[in-house]
Write an enzyme that holds these catalytic residues in place. Structure first.
Site, PDB file in Angstrom:
ATOM      1  N   HIS A  34       0.833  -1.213   0.000  1.00  0.00           N
ATOM      2  CA  HIS A  34       0.000   0.000   0.000  1.00  0.00           C
ATOM      3  C   HIS A  34       0.867   1.263   0.000  1.00  0.00           C
ATOM      4  O   HIS A  34       0.469   2.309   0.492  1.00  0.00           O
ATOM      5  CB  HIS A  34      -0.996   0.003   1.170  1.00  0.00           C
ATOM      6  CG  HIS A  34      -2.108  -0.992   0.975  1.00  0.00           C
ATOM      7  ND1 HIS A  34      -3.175  -0.750   0.154  1.00  0.00           N
ATOM      8  CD2 HIS A  34      -2.285  -2.243   1.456  1.00  0.00           C
ATOM      9  CE1 HIS A  34      -3.984  -1.811   0.154  1.00  0.00           C
ATOM     10  NE2 HIS A  34      -3.461  -2.737   0.930  1.00  0.00           N
ATOM     11  N   ALA A 125      -5.580 -15.536  -5.835  1.00  0.00           N
ATOM     12  CA  ALA A 125      -4.831 -15.625  -4.578  1.00  0.00           C
ATOM     13  C   ALA A 125      -3.985 -14.383  -4.332  1.00  0.00           C
ATOM     14  O   ALA A 125      -3.232 -14.313  -3.373  1.00  0.00           O
ATOM     15  CB  ALA A 125      -3.940 -16.861  -4.586  1.00  0.00           C
ATOM     16  N   SER A 129      -2.513 -13.457 -11.298  1.00  0.00           N
ATOM     17  CA  SER A 129      -2.761 -14.192 -12.539  1.00  0.00           C
ATOM     18  C   SER A 129      -3.230 -13.223 -13.614  1.00  0.00           C
ATOM     19  O   SER A 129      -2.953 -13.424 -14.802  1.00  0.00           O
ATOM     20  CB  SER A 129      -3.794 -15.296 -12.313  1.00  0.00           C
ATOM     21  OG  SER A 129      -5.058 -14.770 -12.005  1.00  0.00           O
ATOM     22  N   SER A 130      -3.929 -12.167 -13.208  1.00  0.00           N
ATOM     23  CA  SER A 130      -4.445 -11.214 -14.210  1.00  0.00           C
ATOM     24  C   SER A 130      -3.290 -10.462 -14.879  1.00  0.00           C
ATOM     25  O   SER A 130      -3.276 -10.319 -16.108  1.00  0.00           O
ATOM     26  CB  SER A 130      -5.455 -10.244 -13.587  1.00  0.00           C
ATOM     27  OG  SER A 130      -4.881  -9.456 -12.588  1.00  0.00           O
ATOM     28  N   ASP A 187       2.115  -4.987 -10.310  1.00  0.00           N
ATOM     29  CA  ASP A 187       1.937  -6.386 -10.735  1.00  0.00           C
ATOM     30  C   ASP A 187       2.418  -6.586 -12.169  1.00  0.00           C
ATOM     31  O   ASP A 187       3.156  -7.518 -12.482  1.00  0.00           O
ATOM     32  CB  ASP A 187       0.461  -6.793 -10.648  1.00  0.00           C
ATOM     33  CG  ASP A 187      -0.095  -6.634  -9.255  1.00  0.00           C
ATOM     34  OD1 ASP A 187       0.694  -6.327  -8.337  1.00  0.00           O
ATOM     35  OD2 ASP A 187      -1.313  -6.811  -9.085  1.00  0.00           O
ATOM     36  N   TYR A 237     -10.538  -0.557  -0.770  1.00  0.00           N
ATOM     37  CA  TYR A 237      -9.330  -0.014  -1.409  1.00  0.00           C
ATOM     38  C   TYR A 237      -9.469   1.497  -1.601  1.00  0.00           C
ATOM     39  O   TYR A 237      -8.592   2.274  -1.207  1.00  0.00           O
ATOM     40  CB  TYR A 237      -9.126  -0.721  -2.755  1.00  0.00           C
ATOM     41  CG  TYR A 237      -7.912  -0.278  -3.543  1.00  0.00           C
ATOM     42  CD1 TYR A 237      -6.669  -0.858  -3.323  1.00  0.00           C
ATOM     43  CD2 TYR A 237      -8.019   0.709  -4.516  1.00  0.00           C
ATOM     44  CE1 TYR A 237      -5.554  -0.471  -4.053  1.00  0.00           C
ATOM     45  CE2 TYR A 237      -6.911   1.105  -5.257  1.00  0.00           C
ATOM     46  CZ  TYR A 237      -5.682   0.516  -5.017  1.00  0.00           C
ATOM     47  OH  TYR A 237      -4.594   0.906  -5.744  1.00  0.00           O
TER      48      TYR A 237
HETATM   49  P1  ADP Z   1      -5.296 -12.304  -9.306  1.00  0.00           P
HETATM   50  O1  ADP Z   1      -4.962 -11.889  -7.934  1.00  0.00           O
HETATM   51  O2  ADP Z   1      -4.961 -13.737  -9.543  1.00  0.00           O
HETATM   52  O3  ADP Z   1      -4.740 -11.388 -10.344  1.00  0.00           O
HETATM   53  P2  ADP Z   1      -7.750 -11.251 -10.328  1.00  0.00           P
HETATM   54  O4  ADP Z   1      -9.149 -11.330  -9.820  1.00  0.00           O
HETATM   55  O5  ADP Z   1      -7.133  -9.928 -10.507  1.00  0.00           O
HETATM   56  O6  ADP Z   1      -6.883 -12.204  -9.392  1.00  0.00           O
HETATM   57  O7  ADP Z   1      -7.666 -11.965 -11.738  1.00  0.00           O
HETATM   58  C1  ADP Z   1      -8.229 -13.245 -11.936  1.00  0.00           C
HETATM   59  C2  ADP Z   1      -8.986 -13.241 -13.260  1.00  0.00           C
HETATM   60  O8  ADP Z   1      -8.048 -13.188 -14.361  1.00  0.00           O
HETATM   61  C3  ADP Z   1      -9.759 -14.518 -13.493  1.00  0.00           C
HETATM   62  O9  ADP Z   1     -11.045 -14.429 -12.904  1.00  0.00           O
HETATM   63  C4  ADP Z   1      -9.831 -14.551 -15.010  1.00  0.00           C
HETATM   64  O10 ADP Z   1     -10.850 -13.684 -15.478  1.00  0.00           O
HETATM   65  C5  ADP Z   1      -8.499 -13.974 -15.438  1.00  0.00           C
HETATM   66  N1  ADP Z   1      -7.499 -15.045 -15.652  1.00  0.00           N
HETATM   67  C6  ADP Z   1      -6.349 -15.234 -14.986  1.00  0.00           C
HETATM   68  N2  ADP Z   1      -5.665 -16.300 -15.455  1.00  0.00           N
HETATM   69  C7  ADP Z   1      -6.404 -16.809 -16.467  1.00  0.00           C
HETATM   70  C8  ADP Z   1      -6.239 -17.917 -17.366  1.00  0.00           C
HETATM   71  N3  ADP Z   1      -5.189 -18.723 -17.309  1.00  0.00           N
HETATM   72  N4  ADP Z   1      -7.203 -18.115 -18.282  1.00  0.00           N
HETATM   73  C9  ADP Z   1      -8.283 -17.318 -18.351  1.00  0.00           C
HETATM   74  N5  ADP Z   1      -8.482 -16.267 -17.529  1.00  0.00           N
HETATM   75  C10 ADP Z   1      -7.574 -16.001 -16.601  1.00  0.00           C
HETATM   76 MG    MG Z   2      -5.177  -9.279 -10.446  1.00  0.00          MG
END
Ligand code: ADP
Ligand code: MG
Length: 401
Positions: A34, A125, A129-130, A187, A237
């Site tokens: 933060h 988590a 992943s996004s 990120d 947030y």
């Molecule tokens: P994180 O903390 O993992 O970034 P977010 O909520 O920001 O969590 O992002 C997760 C979203 O990103 C999922 O709900 C999906 O829409 C998209 N996403 C991430 N990885 C994949 C993947 N391998 N295939 C399709 N969509 C994905």
């Molecule tokens: Mg994200």
């Protein structure tokens, strides 16, 4: 899943071979939470898990999106690129293609593409992943849409650095405009600029950064996943952003500042009484302390003072728990159990807060006991099962084939 299996899955989905393959990592922030939107530094590293993208041009003028992680598929004509329904996963990819075209008038999308994604970052988590998905898409489509330019950018270390920063900015703009998440740039930056066995000391305001070697001889970075349904929602947030803003305004009556991160801890002692709002004061105290802790942590790592680095991580969690109030019972249960384990140098929540993961420094010989003890304590307190990953610090986005 191996890249061979991904290639086979692509052939099965589209009836021909993938022409190219790219990878971009998720990330974990070691310290500096933060601080990003307060003009301060963060200290993330890229992980060895992330998102893969396999692709081939098609003759149909359509972008076809499939993911081995999702049921839903999408087929979008290249003449109709715009945000899709809320929560459609293709937004994280489609948005990047749109943003590339808007940031680079010379960029051209000349055909459709068949696309296959696969990710092994645990979903939602807080390990981004996004961002992995965005940056892998930005890398692939800048190359497709501006081939000559990308060759030039990749031809020397300085221009490659600038190119990677641009990939992060494309990913961040996608997240803002297509996913509606007003995130900072950390990120995407970590996913784009990661370096094996290094963390990134990044000023999120100026985008100046330094790769700092992470030499932990005999110590591992362990990520513990709460699997908690709670998330830092945009309301909580935005509240924090507003409270920091209030603190800046009130402090500026005695010492004009743009960001809380400009204040040293000595400054803080002078200006703290100017903040009349008690909540804003707690929030600001976290930010000022966290900026100092992050700088100290980077110095400690450079000198090989890993024990002190660990202590700063633990102090960061305490501040996020008591002053910033973004930890919640699950993250507290994990961190507080970790602190009791011999062989743990430090442990803290990482990411936005409430749910998601903690990051801990654990001596190798203590890892099995760590998992057993922290897992059991966590389940006792919350009724939930935690997951543990021993992190490898990997490189940023790359073309694999
Ligand atoms: P994180 O903390 O993992 O970034 P977010 O909520 O920001 O969590 O992002 C997760 C979203 O990103 C999922 O709900 C999906 O829409 C998209 N996403 C991430 N990885 C994949 C993947 N391998 N295939 C399709 N969509 C994905
Ligand atoms: Mg994200």
């Amino acid at each position: 899943m191996t890249t061979q299996e991904m290639n086979a899955a692509f052939e099965q989905a589209y009836g021909r071979k993938a022409e190219k393959m790219f990878f971009s990592p998720g990330r974990v922030n070691l310290i500096g939470e933060h601080t990003d939107y307060n003009g301060g530094c963060v200290f993330p590293c890229a992980l060895s898990f992330g998102a893969w993208l396999l692709m081939s041009k098609n003759e149909d003028g359509v972008l076809r999106f499939k993911s081995l992680n999702m049921e839903q598929t999408y087929s979008i004509p290249i003449s109709e690129i715009k945000p899709q329904a809320d929560r459609a996963w293709c937004n994280y990819a489609l948005g990047c293609i749109d943003i590339i075209a808007r940031r680079h008038p010379e960029a051209k999308l000349e055909s459709g593409y068949d696309l296959l994604y696969y990710g092994n970052v645990p979903a939602g988590a807080g390990l981004s992943s996004s961002a992995a998905m965005e940056v892998v898409t930005a890398r692939a489509f800048t190359e497709e849409m501006m081939k000559g330019l990308v060759d030039e950018w990749m031809s020397g270390p300085e221009s490659e650095k600038k190119y990677r920063t641009e990939l992060a900015l494309i990913g961040q703009a996608c997240e803002h405009e297509y996913a509606g998440v007003m995130c900072g740039v950390m990120d995407q930056f970590a996913s784009a600029q990661g370096k094996k066995d290094h963390a990134i000391y990044l000023n999120c305001d100026t985008l100046e950064f330094e790769h700092v070697p992470v030499k932990l001889e005999g110590i591992k970075v362990v990520i513990s996943n709460t699997h908690s349904p709670h998330h830092l929602d945009s309301g909580a947030y935005n509240d924090r952003v507003r409270q920091c803003h209030t603190a800046v305004e009130q402090i500026s009556k005695v010492k004009p500042i743009k960001f809380l991160a400009e204040l040293t801890e000595e400054d803080w002692a002078q200006v703290e009484s100017a903040i009349t709002d008690p909540i804003a004061k707690k929030r600001a105290r976290h930010v000022v302390g966290e900026v100092a802790r992050t700088a100290a942590a980077v110095e400690a790592l450079k000198k090989g003072e890993i024990a002190y680095f660990g202590e700063l991580m633990t102090a960061s969690h305490v501040s996020l728990r008591d002053d910033y109030e973004v930890t919640g019972p699950e993250l507290d249960a994990l961190a507080e159990a970790a602190w009791q384990v011999e062989g743990v140098l430090g442990s803290r929540m990482t990411g936005g807060g409430f749910g998601g993961c903690t990051v801990s420094l654990v001596k190798e010989e203590a890892i099995e006991h760590f998992k057993a003890f922290v897992g059991a304590e966590y389940e006792k307190k919350t009724g939930l099962k935690a997951d543990f990953y021993v992190a490898e610090i990997g490189d940023g986005v790359t073309r694999l084939a």
